[in-house]
Design an enzyme around this catalytic site. Sequence first.
Site, PDB file in Angstrom:
ATOM      1  CG  ASP A 131      46.948 132.774   9.477  1.00 61.75           C
ATOM      2  OD1 ASP A 131      45.919 132.338   8.921  1.00 61.75           O
ATOM      3  OD2 ASP A 131      47.049 133.937   9.896  1.00 61.75           O
ATOM      4  CG  HIS A 168      39.415 133.985  12.851  1.00 62.99           C
ATOM      5  ND1 HIS A 168      40.787 133.890  12.935  1.00 62.99           N
ATOM      6  CD2 HIS A 168      39.143 135.315  12.774  1.00 62.99           C
ATOM      7  CE1 HIS A 168      41.326 135.098  12.897  1.00 62.99           C
ATOM      8  NE2 HIS A 168      40.342 135.987  12.814  1.00 62.99           N
TER       9      HIS A 168
END
Length: 437
Positions: free
Chosen positions: A310, A184
């Site tokens: 996501d 991330h």
Amino acid sequence: MTSDRPLLLNNARLVDPASGREERGGVLVQDGVIKDVGSHVAVAADAEVVDCSGQVLAPGLIDMRAFIGEPGAAHRETLKSAGEAAAAGGVTTIVSMPDTNPVLDDPAIIDFVLRRARDNCIVNIRPAAALTKGLKGEEMAEIGLLREAGAVAFTDGARSVTNAQVMRRALTYARDFDALILHHVEDPDLVAQGVMNEGEFAARLGLPGIPREAETVMLERDMRLVRLTGGRYHAAMISCGDSAEIVSAAKARGLPVTCGVSINNLALNENDIGDYRTFLKLSPPLRHEDDRQAMIEALNDGTLDVIVSDHNPQDVETKRLPFAEAENGAVGLETLLSAALRLVHSGQVSLPRLLRALSTRPAEILGFPGGRLQRGAPADLIVFDPDAPYVLDKRQLKSLSKNTPFDEARLEGQVTITMVAGRIVFDRRNGSRDSNV
């Protein structure tokens, strides 16, 4: 159990992004795999026949980034509810993130998730293990043991590994085990108190902004560490044109780098936040329209490899708050395909290109056998009508949490049939046909 009787999906528009096949025909399925595929497959002795009525038949979607509450936060989402939502959205394989309680940093917990998913989930669950112990970013997890237990990749989920030495060590070990690091890319120090994209719109709303550099600085660092170590690296989600340029340059140098983008950053921009809509508070944040267009361009030129949902379920207690105090995240498994088809209907992306990013490329990156309409491939398939219009009602979502950014949105494209390992687990015409869950 999968029936011994073959199943023929006939009268379909076949779209295989792996081979470029796009034709009318059928797919013959038996024993959980594709036995035959093509325009010549029209009849089969003793086969159960499903008429696809000219709808698209494609490989099932593989979502490389989904957060599931179980274990530890089953009130937000269980493996069972996530599977039902995925099947309704055409997702046949979910890569689940390790942000659970306990964290997926122990082989026994990976084994628990796999067993639990086998018994309760109608789609494939492939867990990604924690990259560092406890997701703390301080000490590398046992990559070899976790990989042996069934972890398909390594990530700290919604957290970034800010310690460059820890990331260097992880990439080195990952290289030795041929493991994949998912990262991330967001520097928490640059994010600071920011809650949305930095710029004029944030200033008008009176909200602190997150600069693009929070993403690009971390991404640039990681590219240099990949060059140093040779480890396989996947930027989980990028969101701006500068990041696309960084990834493109790394690929041009031959580095083992791939990247993804959230469907939210492809289909929405910062203006959609409107009057402080907390369901659109996301990480990375929704960017300027110029960055959204840059992401579409990067998808078309091959810089972007995959599109992810996501999926991050949050309950009302964490979302029904002032924008700055609300948690990040939106559900997305069920709307991934419909939202992505906006790009096809607008003429910006071809359907094969879109499906490649949703299915074929994730399979290639993760080493999965799916993502293709070929003999011997797993019969993880979807049939969908790309033109079917509907207005999304969040109350009808199968996810336990309802924090969708597309509530009341007009969408086109609905899944009719989802098949996993040769078994129909979702049929919009008749409801779920799965009898084992």
